[in-house]
Write a protein that holds these residues in place. Structure first.
Motif, mmCIF file in Angstrom:
data_model
loop_
_atom_site.group_PDB
_atom_site.id
_atom_site.type_symbol
_atom_site.label_atom_id
_atom_site.label_comp_id
_atom_site.label_asym_id
_atom_site.label_seq_id
_atom_site.Cartn_x
_atom_site.Cartn_y
_atom_site.Cartn_z
ATOM 1 N N LYS A 150 -3.663 8.466 -4.994
ATOM 2 C CA LYS A 150 -2.277 8.225 -5.401
ATOM 3 C C LYS A 150 -1.740 6.941 -4.772
ATOM 4 O O LYS A 150 -0.683 6.929 -4.141
ATOM 5 N N GLN A 151 -2.501 5.873 -4.957
ATOM 6 C CA GLN A 151 -2.021 4.586 -4.461
ATOM 7 C C GLN A 151 -2.652 3.440 -5.241
ATOM 8 O O GLN A 151 -3.748 3.547 -5.762
ATOM 9 N N TYR A 152 -1.873 2.367 -5.321
ATOM 10 C CA TYR A 152 -2.389 1.104 -5.830
ATOM 11 C C TYR A 152 -2.977 0.361 -4.643
ATOM 12 O O TYR A 152 -2.424 0.411 -3.541
ATOM 13 N N GLU A 153 -4.087 -0.332 -4.872
ATOM 14 C CA GLU A 153 -4.777 -0.977 -3.756
ATOM 15 C C GLU A 153 -5.227 -2.395 -4.098
ATOM 16 O O GLU A 153 -5.535 -2.701 -5.244
ATOM 17 N N TYR A 154 -5.271 -3.209 -3.053
ATOM 18 C CA TYR A 154 -6.012 -4.468 -3.037
ATOM 19 C C TYR A 154 -7.088 -4.295 -1.979
ATOM 20 O O TYR A 154 -6.781 -3.826 -0.879
ATOM 21 N N ALA A 204 -4.814 -3.234 1.332
ATOM 22 C CA ALA A 204 -3.354 -3.249 1.234
ATOM 23 C C ALA A 204 -3.012 -2.250 0.138
ATOM 24 O O ALA A 204 -3.730 -2.152 -0.858
ATOM 25 N N LYS A 205 -1.922 -1.500 0.316
ATOM 26 C CA LYS A 205 -1.674 -0.421 -0.654
ATOM 27 C C LYS A 205 -0.196 -0.144 -0.854
ATOM 28 O O LYS A 205 0.634 -0.437 0.007
ATOM 29 N N ILE A 206 0.096 0.424 -2.016
ATOM 30 C CA ILE A 206 1.405 1.005 -2.291
ATOM 31 C C ILE A 206 1.148 2.445 -2.726
ATOM 32 O O ILE A 206 0.457 2.686 -3.713
ATOM 33 N N GLU A 207 1.690 3.369 -1.960
ATOM 34 C CA GLU A 207 1.518 4.787 -2.280
ATOM 35 C C GLU A 207 2.556 5.196 -3.319
ATOM 36 O O GLU A 207 3.663 4.657 -3.348
ATOM 37 N N TYR A 208 2.165 6.137 -4.169
ATOM 38 C CA TYR A 208 3.098 6.572 -5.217
ATOM 39 C C TYR A 208 2.992 8.056 -5.497
ATOM 40 O O TYR A 208 2.023 8.713 -5.123
ATOM 41 N N ILE A 209 4.026 8.552 -6.167
ATOM 42 C CA ILE A 209 4.021 9.907 -6.713
ATOM 43 C C ILE A 209 4.369 9.760 -8.187
ATOM 44 O O ILE A 209 5.363 9.113 -8.521
ATOM 45 N N LYS A 210 3.545 10.318 -9.055
ATOM 46 C CA LYS A 210 3.854 10.288 -10.483
ATOM 47 C C LYS A 210 4.335 11.667 -10.907
ATOM 48 O O LYS A 210 3.746 12.668 -10.528
ATOM 49 N N ALA A 211 5.418 11.698 -11.666
ATOM 50 C CA ALA A 211 5.938 12.950 -12.203
ATOM 51 C C ALA A 211 6.353 12.694 -13.646
ATOM 52 O O ALA A 211 7.310 11.975 -13.890
ATOM 53 N N LYS A 212 5.606 13.248 -14.581
ATOM 54 C CA LYS A 212 5.834 13.011 -16.009
ATOM 55 C C LYS A 212 5.862 11.508 -16.263
ATOM 56 O O LYS A 212 4.884 10.823 -16.005
ATOM 57 N N ASP A 213 7.013 10.998 -16.733
ATOM 58 C CA ASP A 213 7.066 9.578 -17.080
ATOM 59 C C ASP A 213 7.681 8.733 -15.965
ATOM 60 O O ASP A 213 8.033 7.578 -16.171
ATOM 61 N N VAL A 246 11.096 4.704 -9.698
ATOM 62 C CA VAL A 246 12.035 5.112 -8.660
ATOM 63 C C VAL A 246 11.536 4.466 -7.360
ATOM 64 O O VAL A 246 10.561 4.929 -6.763
ATOM 65 N N PRO A 247 12.173 3.340 -6.960
ATOM 66 C CA PRO A 247 11.673 2.609 -5.787
ATOM 67 C C PRO A 247 12.184 3.195 -4.483
ATOM 68 O O PRO A 247 13.284 2.898 -4.041
#
Length: 99
Positions: A14-18, A25-34, A72-73
């Motif tokens: 659950k993260q975007y990575e380089y 390097a990463k940005i963690e996220y939570i996805k919920a529906k759209d 949602v930032p």
């Protein structure tokens, strides 16, 4: 010198990575529906000051736009980036005020 890094969407973690020079390097996220909640940006010490985090946020926002998700930032760095680049406000969930 801003490099063009390859964005990896690691859905399991659950993260975007380089992946740069053996570190992530990463940005963690939570996805919920759209919706996608960007919760945390992390850049290793050795990559700080090279524009890596800003580049990462930009590519993540492009990916979110491509996928048609609503952002949602929750991460202060992401919110600050959007404040500096208001053209990205179009992705943000209506009613969320980016101060």
């Amino acid at each position: 010198m801003l490099m063009d890094y390859k964005l990896i969407d690691n859905t399991e973690a659950k993260q975007y990575e380089y992946h740069i020079d053996g570190v992530i390097a990463k940005i963690e996220y939570i996805k919920a529906k759209d919706k996608i909640y960007l919760t945390h940006t992390e850049v290793p010490k050795e990559l700080e000051g090279k524009g890596v985090a800003s580049s990462l946020v930009k590519q993540v926002l492009e990916d979110i736009e491509t996928k048609g998700l609503t952002l949602v930032p929750m991460c202060p760095f992401v919110a600050a980036y959007i404040k500096r680049h208001p053209e990205w406000k179009k992705l943000v969930l209506k009613g969320i005020n980016i101060a």
